[in-house]
Design an enzyme around this catalytic site. Structure first.
Site, mmCIF file in Angstrom:
data_model
loop_
_atom_site.group_PDB
_atom_site.id
_atom_site.type_symbol
_atom_site.label_atom_id
_atom_site.label_comp_id
_atom_site.label_asym_id
_atom_site.label_seq_id
_atom_site.Cartn_x
_atom_site.Cartn_y
_atom_site.Cartn_z
ATOM 1 N N ASP A 198 3.597 -4.835 -0.825
ATOM 2 C CA ASP A 198 2.876 -5.767 -1.646
ATOM 3 C C ASP A 198 2.297 -5.482 -2.722
ATOM 4 O OD1 ASP A 198 1.782 -8.791 -1.651
ATOM 5 O OD2 ASP A 198 -0.064 -7.611 -1.029
ATOM 6 N N ASP A 248 -0.601 -7.636 -4.839
ATOM 7 C CA ASP A 248 -2.045 -7.705 -4.915
ATOM 8 C C ASP A 248 -2.844 -7.476 -3.723
ATOM 9 O OD1 ASP A 248 -2.608 -10.640 -7.335
ATOM 10 O OD2 ASP A 248 -0.525 -9.544 -6.657
ATOM 11 N N ASP A 252 -1.400 -6.093 2.920
ATOM 12 C CA ASP A 252 -2.951 -6.282 3.008
ATOM 13 C C ASP A 252 -3.187 -7.730 3.900
ATOM 14 O OD1 ASP A 252 -2.571 -7.963 0.552
ATOM 15 O OD2 ASP A 252 -4.821 -7.894 0.538
#
Length: 214
Positions: free
Chosen positions: A9, A11, A167
């Site tokens: 991922d 961001d 995250d």
């Protein structure tokens, strides 16, 4: 290395974009007469694409045409200011270089609009990834596995040889839907308790821990 491919991922996983996202959100909101949001509120809004970020930042029940208007102002501002406060998390560039030196393939899959992903990748991670995809027209965003499968096909990597790293709850579900192992990081936009509640079973707190998992 346990895997041949690591899909990250963007961001909250390898790049801390929260302050620039907050600034762009609040610019668009205030330009349209809405009150600004706190950085913690914006943190809770991200993960499902920019349009959903704007939808969540606006009052509940805001009409689609108004969401379009605010989204357009956000997009124009963000593309010009997306790298003012953004930075790679400490140790991430070194981790990526270590993976590359070991012959591991690397990719990014983000729900951030592709028009923003590409310049950020070039600025912060030039040469460190084989493929980077943001949200693209005609391709379902995460947690759909479609883009993950496209990456696997392009690189010729089997599901069993790839790991997904993120995250958020969206990332946990993306890995599950794509049939990939998942490692979550707790330095991003969701804390350890939130990740555990989302079903994460492997959570790391540093790039060194992450490297050991790969």
């Amino acid at each position: 290395m346990h895997y041949q491919l690591a899909i990250f991922d963007l961001d909250g996983t390898i790049l801390d974009t929260l302050e620039d996202l907050t600034d762009a959100t609040n610019y668009a909101l205030t330009q349209c007469g809405y009150p600004p949001r706190t950085i913690d509120q914006v943190r809770s809004f991200v993960g499902n694409g920019i349009r959903n970020l704007i939808r969540r930042a606006l009052p509940e029940g805001t009409e689609e045409m108004e969401i379009d208007r605010v989204h357009g102002i956000f997009a124009a501002y963000y593309i010009a200011h997306c790298a003012e406060k953004t930075h790679a998390y400490v140790g991430i560039p070194e981790l990526l270089q270590t993976l590359r030196n070991a012959g591991m393939r690397t990719a990014v899959l983000s729900n951030k609009a592709d028009f923003a992903v590409q310049p950020l990748m070039q600025r912060y991670f030039d040469g460190l990834f084989d493929i980077a995809f943001g949200e693209r027209a005609g391709v379902p965003r995460k947690p759909s596995p479609e883009a993950v499968h496209e990456i696997l096909e392009r690189l010729g990597i089997a599901q069993s040889e790839a790991v997904y790293i993120g995250d958020s709850d969206v990332d946990v579900k993306t890995a599950e839907n794509a049939g990939l192992s998942c490692v979550c990081v707790d330095w991003g936009f969701r804390n350890r308790a939130q990740l555990q509640a989302a079903g994460a079973t492997c959570i790391v707190s540093s790039p060194e821990e992450l490297l050991a998992m790969l």
